[in-house]
Design a protein around this motif. Structure first.
Motif, PDB file in Angstrom:
ATOM      1  N   CYS A  89       0.757  -1.249   0.000  1.00  0.00           N
ATOM      2  CA  CYS A  89       0.000   0.000   0.000  1.00  0.00           C
ATOM      3  C   CYS A  89       0.793   1.308   0.000  1.00  0.00           C
ATOM      4  CB  CYS A  89      -0.904  -0.049   1.214  1.00  0.00           C
ATOM      5  SG  CYS A  89      -2.001   1.319   1.362  1.00  0.00           S
ATOM      6  N   ASN A 110       5.303  -0.475   4.809  1.00  0.00           N
ATOM      7  CA  ASN A 110       4.214   0.204   5.519  1.00  0.00           C
ATOM      8  C   ASN A 110       4.635   0.661   6.916  1.00  0.00           C
ATOM      9  OD1 ASN A 110       2.223   0.107   3.593  1.00  0.00           O
ATOM     10  ND2 ASN A 110       1.293  -1.805   4.328  1.00  0.00           N
ATOM     11  N   ARG A 210      -8.689  -5.734   3.304  1.00  0.00           N
ATOM     12  CA  ARG A 210      -8.982  -6.622   4.426  1.00  0.00           C
ATOM     13  C   ARG A 210      -9.488  -5.791   5.620  1.00  0.00           C
ATOM     14  NH1 ARG A 210      -4.360 -10.263   7.401  1.00  0.00           N
ATOM     15  NH2 ARG A 210      -5.685 -11.955   8.128  1.00  0.00           N
ATOM     16  N   GLU A 211     -10.498  -6.128   6.364  1.00  0.00           N
ATOM     17  CA  GLU A 211     -11.179  -7.394   6.403  1.00  0.00           C
ATOM     18  C   GLU A 211     -12.443  -7.483   5.540  1.00  0.00           C
ATOM     19  OE1 GLU A 211      -9.894  -6.060   9.388  1.00  0.00           O
ATOM     20  OE2 GLU A 211      -8.571  -7.641  10.042  1.00  0.00           O
ATOM     21  N   ASP A 380      -4.057 -11.535   0.053  1.00  0.00           N
ATOM     22  CA  ASP A 380      -2.975 -10.530   0.162  1.00  0.00           C
ATOM     23  C   ASP A 380      -2.174 -10.376  -1.142  1.00  0.00           C
ATOM     24  OD1 ASP A 380      -2.419  -8.761   2.596  1.00  0.00           O
ATOM     25  OD2 ASP A 380      -0.425  -9.091   1.810  1.00  0.00           O
ATOM     26  N   ARG A 382       2.072  -8.478  -2.228  1.00  0.00           N
ATOM     27  CA  ARG A 382       3.503  -8.454  -1.885  1.00  0.00           C
ATOM     28  C   ARG A 382       4.426  -9.109  -2.905  1.00  0.00           C
ATOM     29  NH1 ARG A 382       3.495  -7.200   3.878  1.00  0.00           N
ATOM     30  NH2 ARG A 382       1.311  -6.845   4.380  1.00  0.00           N
ATOM     31  N   HIS A 464       2.531 -11.696   7.020  1.00  0.00           N
ATOM     32  CA  HIS A 464       2.439 -12.500   5.794  1.00  0.00           C
ATOM     33  C   HIS A 464       3.776 -13.096   5.323  1.00  0.00           C
ATOM     34  CE1 HIS A 464      -1.732 -11.509   5.561  1.00  0.00           C
ATOM     35  NE2 HIS A 464      -1.499 -10.221   5.400  1.00  0.00           N
ATOM     36  N   HIS A 557      -2.587  -1.981  11.690  1.00  0.00           N
ATOM     37  CA  HIS A 557      -4.004  -2.136  11.328  1.00  0.00           C
ATOM     38  C   HIS A 557      -4.728  -0.799  11.361  1.00  0.00           C
ATOM     39  CE1 HIS A 557      -3.152  -6.300  11.770  1.00  0.00           C
ATOM     40  NE2 HIS A 557      -2.867  -6.168  13.034  1.00  0.00           N
TER      41      HIS A 557
END
Ligand code: SGN
Ligand code: CA
Length: 557
Positions: A89, A110, A210-211, A380, A382, A464, A557
């Protein structure tokens, strides 16, 4: 900035001052090149968070119809090979706003806040007389620069009754986040539509991050649907490297039960199901817990019976059945989110049509990266593998882009800043690292010369667990180096193996390709100013921050 871009901008001045000369000249020129229009356009940059191209019917209609987003493609251009330089992101957003690779602007993951001393393109537009505004998700750990007005979700933001940071402090707005961000966008347009200045407006959705919580109006419809499974849902990662095998984003083994699959915590307890992550219940509480009484009542009326039904089936389900159930649950919520994104894109397009604003407005629709919708068994992003590396990119520009154009060039989020600046008749700073897409928008495709792109993902060890890697990607191949924790190379034949199931790095048939691409990747790292020394410095800083709570980081989060 390339010579060609400067020439294109000069030609605007030429057009403005010497129109008669131009018409004489064009008689003698064999190929008539299209030029930028003389009038500066308005620009609306719409970006959703984690919107996979597989979930836009202009790209593929096997999952969902998105008639409104498709309007942009039908009336403009669809890029089928658009990609990001780092599939996560905030780094992607920083690349978009600065026109530079992550190791240059510094927002490599992030974790750390965005370096506010970096120049972002809205600052340049504001200086050049554009009105500017930004609504929605930015995720920088600080406020946007160069915008007259902003309403930004703090961090990831939430779906229901979200809080926004604004020019005048924090506000909480009742409702569903996707509708609210579009309300803000439309209110701003209505207020500014008669202004003499052109505008640059960012409308950046949180959904479908997510979520994955849909709007109440979509609960019923989407939880009743069954979606087609990807061919690689049960991937066992054979034939790939260590990174794919050790990543923690498998639907069966790493997805949370409460936060992600929306299992009620008390049902989990009854069934003896536990989550590995430890913050699963907190995630459920953060999102579902933020609903008001009415929203929660609609939620319970749909989700409660679904979970009660699952409760009866769970004791006899095997892993295959569980995986299938979890995939459907995931898609129901993810695509339910897309349904409101699409509706809201429709609201904007209708408004622009009705007010006549659309005539001189460029509309861009994209995502900060792609997303796995069960491919390789994952959710996800990445990885440099296609579903997360590629991103949707649709652009509409009346009287400039030929409606219904499809373009297959490897364009990147790195290119957006220069493209937008050039469209706005602003000469981009020479240290930006992308290529303006203007030739492709004008249909002067022969002016496009770049045939490979660079990728670098950093955030590891972390959520992750996708290992650090950099890569070169051409139309035909993808060569990646996973350089931390392991020292592994992967090569994929993009034409013969589009699902990227077979790493052919050691296949003698590809020996020449490997030699050639390794050299090109080396040259590319040099060209963009990336190096193993820099990799080490970035890694050191990251590991230090992990161990030192006094170092400022952005919440996860
Ligand atoms: C959160 C998500 C992760 C996601 C990151 C980054 N967990 O941490 O799944 O990869 O954001 O997403 S969640 O439980 O909070 O949803 S990004 O789009 O901001 O890069
Ligand atoms: Ca994202």
């Amino acid at each position: 900035m390339s010579k060609k871009s400067i020439l294109r901008l000069l030609s605007i001045c030429f057009l403005l001052g010497m129109v008669s000369c131009k018409s004489n000249e064009s008689k003698e020129t064999k190929v008539v090149k299209k030029e930028l229009p003389a009038k500066r356009p308005n620009i609306i940059f719409m970006m959703s968070d984690d919107h996979a191209y597989q979930a836009i019917s202009a790209y593929s209609n096997h999952l969902i119809e998105t008639p409104n987003i498709d309007r942009i493609a039908n009336e403009g251009i669809k890029f089928t090979n658009a990609c990001v330089s780092n599939s996560i992101c905030a780094p992607s957003r920083a690349t978009i706003l600065t026109g530079k690779h992550c190791h240059i602007h510094g927002k490599v993951d992030n974790v750390f806040p965005f370096d506010e001393s970096q120049t972002t393109f809205p600052q340049l537009m504001q200086k050049a007389g554009y009105k500017t505004a930004m609504f929605g998700k930015l995720h920088f750990g600080n406020n946007p620069k160069g915008v007259d007005e902003f309403k930004i979700l703090p961090g990831q933001g939430r779906y229901y009754n979200p809080i926004f940071d604004t020019n005048d402090g924090q506000i909480t707005v009742e409702g569903y986040v996707t509708d609210i961000i579009m309300d803000m966008t439309l209110e701003w347009l209505e207020k500014n539509k008669n202004d003499d200045k052109p505008f640059m407006l960012f409308s950046m959705q949180k959904a479908p991050h997510r979520e994955w919580l849909p709007a109440p109006r979509h609960f019923k419809e989407y939880t009743k649907k069954t979606f087609v499974e990807p061919e690689t849902l049960f991937d066992d990662y054979e034939g790939r490297g260590t990174a794919a095998k050790t990543a923690e984003m498998n639907l069966l083994t790493h997805m949370n039960w409460a936060g992600d699959s929306k299992m009620y915590p008390e049902i989990m307890k009854e069934l003896g199901i536990k989550d590995k992550s430890g913050w699963d219940l907190e995630a459920f509480e953060r999102e579902v817990g933020a609903m008001n009484v009415e929203q929660r009542a609609v939620w319970d009326s749909v989700y409660r019976p679904m979970m009660e039904d699952f409760k009866t089936k769970y004791p006899t389900m095997n892993d295959t059945e569980l995986m299938k159930w979890r995939y459907q649950r995931y898609m129901q919520d993810y695509l339910g989110c897309i349904a409101s994104v699409d509706e809201n894109v429709g609201r904007l397009l209708d408004y622009l049509d009705e007010t006549g604003l659309d005539d001189n407005t460029i509309i861009i629709y994209t995502s900060d990266q792609g997303f796995y919708l069960g491919e390789h068994g994952w959710f996800d992003k990445r990885f440099v593998y296609d579903e997360s590396f590629k991103t949707p990119l649709l652009i509409k520009w009346p009287n400039v882009i030929t409606p219904g154009t499809t373009n297959t060039e490897m364009v990147q989020n790195l290119d957006f800043a220069q493209t937008i600046l050039e469209a706005a008749h602003i000469v981009p700073p020479s240290d930006m690292q992308g290529e303006s897409l203007i030739p492709l928008l004008l249909g002067n495709d022969d002016e496009w010369t770049r045939d490979a792109v660079y990728y670098h993902y950093y955030e590891y060890p972390g959520i992750h667990m996708v290992k650090r890697h950099y890569a070169i990607i051409t139309q035909d191949y993808k060569l990646a180096h996973f350089y931390y924790d392991v020292d592994e190379w992967e090569l994929y034949d993009r034409k013969k193996d589009p699902q990227e199931m077979k790493n052919v790095i050691s296949d003698p048939a590809y020996a020449d390709v490997v030699i050639k691409l390794k050299q090109e990747l080396k040259d590319m790292r040099k060209l963009y100013g990336d190096s193993s020394q820099l990799d080490q410095e970035i890694l050191k800083k990251y590991l230090e921050a992990k161990n030192n709570p006094d170092i400022e980081t952005v919440p996860l989060h």
